[in-house]
Scaffold this active site. Structure first.
Site, short mmCIF file in Angstrom:
data_model
loop_
_atom_site.label_atom_id
_atom_site.label_comp_id
_atom_site.label_asym_id
_atom_site.label_seq_id
_atom_site.Cartn_x
_atom_site.Cartn_y
_atom_site.Cartn_z
N GLU A 1 61.78 87.70 14.21
CA GLU A 1 62.99 86.68 14.49
C GLU A 1 62.44 85.13 13.84
O GLU A 1 63.41 84.37 13.39
CB GLU A 1 63.04 86.18 15.95
N PHE B 1 65.60 90.76 33.07
CA PHE B 1 64.94 91.25 31.96
C PHE B 1 65.27 90.52 30.60
O PHE B 1 66.48 90.22 30.51
CB PHE B 1 65.21 92.68 31.66
N LYS C 1 75.84 87.04 27.95
CA LYS C 1 76.55 88.35 27.35
C LYS C 1 77.85 88.69 27.74
O LYS C 1 78.65 89.26 27.10
CB LYS C 1 75.33 89.82 27.84
N MET D 1 42.26 75.04 3.54
CA MET D 1 42.34 73.38 4.14
C MET D 1 41.57 73.26 4.99
O MET D 1 40.86 72.33 5.11
CB MET D 1 43.89 73.33 4.12
#
Lengths: 158, 565
Positions: free
Chosen positions: B50, B112, B162, B473
């Protein structure tokens, strides 16, 4: 920046919707600004609420606070008050065995009175400028207050 | 039209002209994915994480100027996306990120894959919504796109339970938005603009300080006009690279921690800073009290909160850069370009004294050479993204950018793992250009799973891994400021990058010579599939010049004749 910290009252008019208060308080905590007190209530017959925030900071910090508040999408207006009427309320509970006439006289001096008398306790209410409420709470210390509830300030521009 | 909440999401995206959505399905967003399956108006690119979905949307948005769209599920799907939201917020990238949420009846029950998504995204988005009724969806999505792209752009997060995506309600996207509390200030105050132009006319050593806001406002070409007609030298921030073309005589260079000597000295010597869409970030200013110490400040920005936040502005102008610069151009006859000739000469002398360069004094390839070489070979024909670290600074220093939106990098948040997925988004938006991602051996392992996406969706990103077997770095800071105690930055243990690319069906090259590099780049472009080109570079090369953190811009560590380590 700490040395020139100033106390400021900021009023914020916001859309009265879910999580709007969190947006405000998250902004203060996320950017490290102080909140001394915060009050909020809906404005009658509108979709807005008014928040009164007492804060402190340098001139630059106060300017950032007002700008950052204004940047929040649900914020309609931000007032940083210069000339204002400011009031705060305090409720104090005393044992009934204390000197009630003394307490009543002190309350009178701070726009207050006894508002409830029970079997064991009395409750007083004063409404005054925040600083005067501080003084009141100092003055009644020796009467063994059992509980104190302060409202935080509300303010209107003159 | 009575349709489900999930259908509303699809119809809204279509109405907004969305062509590409980057996402990853899961339980709470399944109703919407079911509708994605049934439609053919936009493409969905399935990333393999994601975070990458949001970075890809950022890359897509940065290169195209459109709002990037990303879709994810609740709980871990959302939390994985948070880094992308924060990154887009810091760099003012317009995104709409839609997440699924557990059904309304389960919110607050520790269900959940439940997480308080809007609670988490509040501090790293421009705005966010939890949709509690499908009838609000068209308005909320329309507001989300509007808020994302207007004013100071930024990510907007919409969290949809949902059951709301299943709910049937009336859909009408053709509505007037009525955002009483959100009215960005676009037009600059004419009196302030005139005063600013007078200040420019009276200045002896004015300097344009160009920021990323110019690119967000699509104002680079107007700014080029203003720079050229006034003859005033300009420095660019990291985020503004490409505003002026690299061959522009008035471009002094990039300023800041790894800015050029000339740019930092110009900023220290100027008597009037003309800040356009820049925010005086600490990586730019160094020690604030010493920054442009004797200069007045004109500050043009769409975001009032950016003005006088860190450096007091004598001439604050709130407005859209394009609008304000267009107005400034109308008054440009007030300014005499010849007056600045001595100042231009001073700056040229700075540039001659310590030019931005590097020494090719080792048998190993210098990382800067690779970047310059790609610039020579591909130049304007490539869009360039980077990850975060030394390679990122070298790219900003040495790639010859010629146009706005050519350089895509994570500036504010400094997100390792940004480059590869962002480059996929860039390629999806602009397939006709070559998409190159300069990366390091540290950064590439954060989101290397996107090889799978790039292979599947035929997004032939060329990842050039400047491999110094270090978290370079951090290693540089340890060398310079921690007495060479290289704590946990030695990346000698590494995967076989060639095999890694091949395992996903991409192509890999390992090069140790310049000749091999040229051949590998040519081959990767011809093969036209996602590539890893691993270049073994000099291990201890430092990014120079450097203003140590908290130091003054004029106190730079400069490139030594011979690098010692």
């Amino acid at each position: 920046m700490k040395d020139n910290n100033e106390r400021r009252v900021v009023s914020v008019i916001v859309v009265n919707e879910a999580s709007v208060l969190s947006r405000i308080t998250d902004l203060f905590s996320g950017r490290g600004y102080n909140i001394t007190s915060l009050t909020v209530a809906p404005i009658p017959e509108s979709k807005y609420s008014r928040l009164t925030i007492v804060t402190s900071g340098s001139v630059r910090v106060i300017e950032q606070i007002t700008k950052q508040l204004h940047k929040l999408i649900p914020v309609l207006r931000v007032y940083e008050h210069a000339d204002l009427v400011e009031k705060e309320m305090a409720l104090v509970k005393f044992p009934i065995t204390e000197n009630i006439s003394d307490i009543s006289a002190i309350c009178n001096a701070y726009n207050g009175k006894i508002v409830n008398v029970g079997h064991d306790v009395i409750i007083t209410m004063v409404t005054d400028e925040s600083k005067r409420v501080d003084h009141y709470l100092e003055a009644i210390k020796k009467y063994n207050p059992k509980e104190i509830a302060r409202s935080g300030a509300v303010a209107l521009e003159r | 039209m009575q349709i489900s909440g999930a259908q509303m999401v699809i119809e809204s995206l279509i109405a907004e002209g969305v062509e590409t959505v980057f996402g990853y399905p899961g339980g709470a967003i399944m109703n919407v994915y079911d509708e994605i399956y049934k439609q053919d108006k936009f493409q969905h690119i399935l990333t393999r994480h994601e975070q990458a979905a949001v970075h890809a949307a950022e890359g897509y948005s940065k290169v195209s100027g459109k709002v990037g769209v990303s879709m994810i599920t609740s709980g871990p799907g959302f939390t994985n996306a948070v880094t992308g939201l924060a990154d887009a917020y810091m760099d003012s990238i317009p995104l709409v990120v839609i997440s699924g949420q557990v059904p309304m009846s389960l919110i607050g029950t520790d269900a959940f894959q439940e997480i308080d998504a809007v609670g988490i995204s509040r501090s790293c988005t421009k705005h966010n919504y939890l949709v509690t009724d499908a009838k609000d969806l068209p308005r909320i999505l329309k507001e989300a796109f509007y808020i994302a792209r207007t004013g100071r752009p930024g990510p907007v997060h919409v969290d949809i339970p949902k059951d709301v995506t299943a709910q049937i309600a009336e859909f009408n996207y053709d509505i007037e938005l009525n955002l009483e509390t959100y009215k960005p200030h676009v037009k600059g105050n004419p009196r302030q603009i005139k005063k600013a132009m007078e200040a420019i006319a009276n200045a002896k050593r004015p300097l344009f300080y160009l920021g990323g806001g110019i690119i967000n406002a699509n104002a680079a070409y107007e700014v080029r006009d203003l720079v050229h007609t006034t003859g005033i030298p300009a420095v660019e921030t990291f985020m503004a690279r490409g505003t002026l073309s690299c061959d522009d005589k008035l471009l002094v260079g990039m300023l800041g921690m790894h800015g050029s000597y000339a740019a930092n000295m110009a900023m220290s010597e100027t008597d009037l800073v003309i800040a356009l869409g820049a925010r005086f970030d600490d990586r730019v200013t160094g020690k604030l009290s010493e920054f442009a110490k004797n200069a007045g400040v004109i500050h043009v920005d769409i975001d009032p909160a950016s003005i006088s936040k860190l450096v007091n502005a004598n001439y604050p102008i709130v407005g859209d850069i394009k609008n304000v610069v267009t107005e400034m151009l109308k008054l440009v006859s007030m300014v005499e370009s010849e007056n600045y000739e001595p100042w231009r000469e001073t700056i040229e002398n700075f540039a001659e004294l310590h030019p931005l360069t590097f020494h090719e004094d080792t048998p190993n390839i210098k990382p800067q050479w690779v970047i310059k070489r790609v610039g020579e070979l591909l130049g304007d024909n490539a869009n360039i993204s980077t990850d975060v670290g030394q390679h990122q600074m070298w790219t900003a220093q040495f790639y010859p950018f010629t146009r706005p939106r050519q350089f895509i990098s994570s500036g504010g948040l400094g997100t390792m793992g940004f480059g590869f997925p962002a480059a996929m988004g860039v390629k999806a938006a602009v397939p006709e250009k070559i998409s190159v991602n300069f990366t390091g051996d540290g950064s590439i392992l954060m989101n290397c799973q996107e090889l799978m996406t790039a292979v599947e969706k035929k997004l032939p990103v060329i990842n050039i891994i400047l491999n110094n077997n270090f978290l370079g770095m951090v290693r540089q800071w340890q060398t310079l400021f921690y007495n060479k105690r290289h704590s946990e930055t030695d990346l000698s243990v590494q995967p076989d990058f060639v095999k890694l690319a091949e395992a996903f069906g991409g192509i890999g090259y390992r090069v140790t010579t310049k000749k091999e590099f040229d051949a590998a780049l040519k081959d990767a472009i011809e093969k036209n599939i996602v590539a890893f080109i691993e270049v073994k570079v000099e291990r201890f090369e430092n990014v120079m010049p450097m203003v140590p953190s908290g130091g003054s811009l004029f106190n730079m560590m400069l490139l030594e004749k011979k690098e010692s380590e």
